[in-house]
Design a protein around this motif. Structure first.
Motif, PDB file in Angstrom:
ATOM      1  N   ASN A  56     -14.893 -79.968 113.840  1.00  0.00           N
ATOM      2  CA  ASN A  56     -14.223 -81.188 114.200  1.00  0.00           C
ATOM      3  C   ASN A  56     -14.920 -81.988 115.425  1.00  0.00           C
ATOM      4  N   GLN A  58     -17.635 -82.507 116.329  1.00  0.00           N
ATOM      5  CA  GLN A  58     -18.817 -83.398 115.771  1.00  0.00           C
ATOM      6  C   GLN A  58     -18.653 -84.236 114.680  1.00  0.00           C
ATOM      7  N   SER A  59     -17.516 -84.160 114.281  1.00  0.00           N
ATOM      8  CA  SER A  59     -17.148 -85.001 113.072  1.00  0.00           C
ATOM      9  C   SER A  59     -16.248 -86.036 113.356  1.00  0.00           C
ATOM     10  N   LYS A  60     -16.327 -87.167 112.644  1.00  0.00           N
ATOM     11  CA  LYS A  60     -15.422 -88.210 112.930  1.00  0.00           C
ATOM     12  C   LYS A  60     -14.257 -87.863 111.791  1.00  0.00           C
ATOM     13  N   LYS A  62     -11.958 -85.653 110.890  1.00  0.00           N
ATOM     14  CA  LYS A  62     -11.178 -84.386 111.133  1.00  0.00           C
ATOM     15  C   LYS A  62      -9.930 -83.997 110.248  1.00  0.00           C
TER      16      LYS A  62
END
Length: 281
Positions: A56, A58-60, A62
């Motif tokens: 989460n 590193q990711s947009k 979530k």
């Protein structure tokens, strides 16, 4: 490839530690049987939480599916299992201190298997009951202010009155934590009483050091769980619950090898001998 003295390779052999399959006899004791189970639990429940949390970061996007969120309650089952496994470990340590000559008889392999299976049975039964209680709620919000789908976070999302649900969760958590903690407290009282009867000063210090290091790990683990779950109203303390959850899902699994393994002279000597054999081979 065939021809020109070449043959087709269809498989490879992973020799690994096959040249040294023997296990140190000092590690074939009930305590190390429980430690293997503790390592199994720590690896699974910490990786299940930290990998999702790091993803989460590193990711947009979530997000987690609703079904996937309740699958994360698998973590709760492992945490509950660890509570009772620590009780089994405390009992094993109590037998080793109070009856060292009869330790192998009292804690036979059959007894160890029962003490090892019991935590998983009770832990996942308690977790399944919690899932059934929470799944009956209606949720009005979709934003979870937590590292994973913990019961405290899911209760905060509900759009209906959760008082009765909170009471049920409180009772389940209380039974899991207090019953296992009661076993640990009783065994450590017996341990301290047995240690005080040891005539040798060095013997008392050595045995007390082992008990003190394990008691430290138990205190941190149970302290974070009690702070998180044994509160009738969980919503106002959601931020504190996040901090506490970091301890029992990430910090404690990292501390356990230091507490139970790396300070153990038998493990260190066995590891040293294995490295020496490896280099001399």
């Amino acid at each position: 490839m065939t021809g020109n003295n070449f043959t087709e390779v269809t498989f490879l052999i992973l020799s690994g530690f096959a040249n040294h399959p023997e296990t140190d006899s000092q590690l074939n004791t009930p305590m190390y049987f429980f430690l293997r189970n503790l390592a199994f639990i720590d690896i699974f429940h910490s990786s299940a939480v930290t990998t999702k949390a790091l993803g989460n970061f590193q990711s947009k996007q979530k997000t987690i599916s609703f079904i996937g969120c309740f699958q994360m309650c698998f973590v709760v089952g492992l945490v509950c299992s660890e509570c009772f496994l620590l009780g089994s470990m405390a009992y094993g340590l109590c037998v080793a201190i109070c009856n060292p000559l009869l330790c192998s008889v009292i804690t036979s392999q059959k007894v160890c298997n029962c003490l090892g299976a019991m935590p998983y049975t009770v832990g996942f039964t308690s977790s399944l009951m919690s899932i059934c209680v929470i799944s009956s709620l209606a949720f009005g919000d979709t934003s979870i202010n937590h590292l994973f789908c913990d019961t405290t976070a899911l209760l905060a999302l509900s759009c209906v009155d959760t008082f009765s649900t909170e009471v049920e969760i409180f009772v389940l958590a209380g039974f899991t934590l207090l019953s296992s903690l009661f076993i640990i407290i009783i065994t450590y009282i017996v341990n301290v009483s047995a240690i005080l009867k040891i005539k040798s000063v060095s013997g008392r210090q050595k045995t007390f050091s082992t008990c003190a290091s394990q008691l430290m790990g138990v205190t941190i683990f149970y302290g974070s769980l009690v702070f998180t779950y044994l509160q009738p109203d969980n919503t106002p303390s959601l931020t504190q619950a996040q901090v506490a959850s970091v301890f029992y899902t990430a910090v404690i699994p990292m501390l356990n090898p230091l507490i139970y393994i790396l300070r153990n002279k038998y493990v260190k000597s066995a590891l040293l001998r294995a490295i020496q054999r490896r280099h001399s081979a």
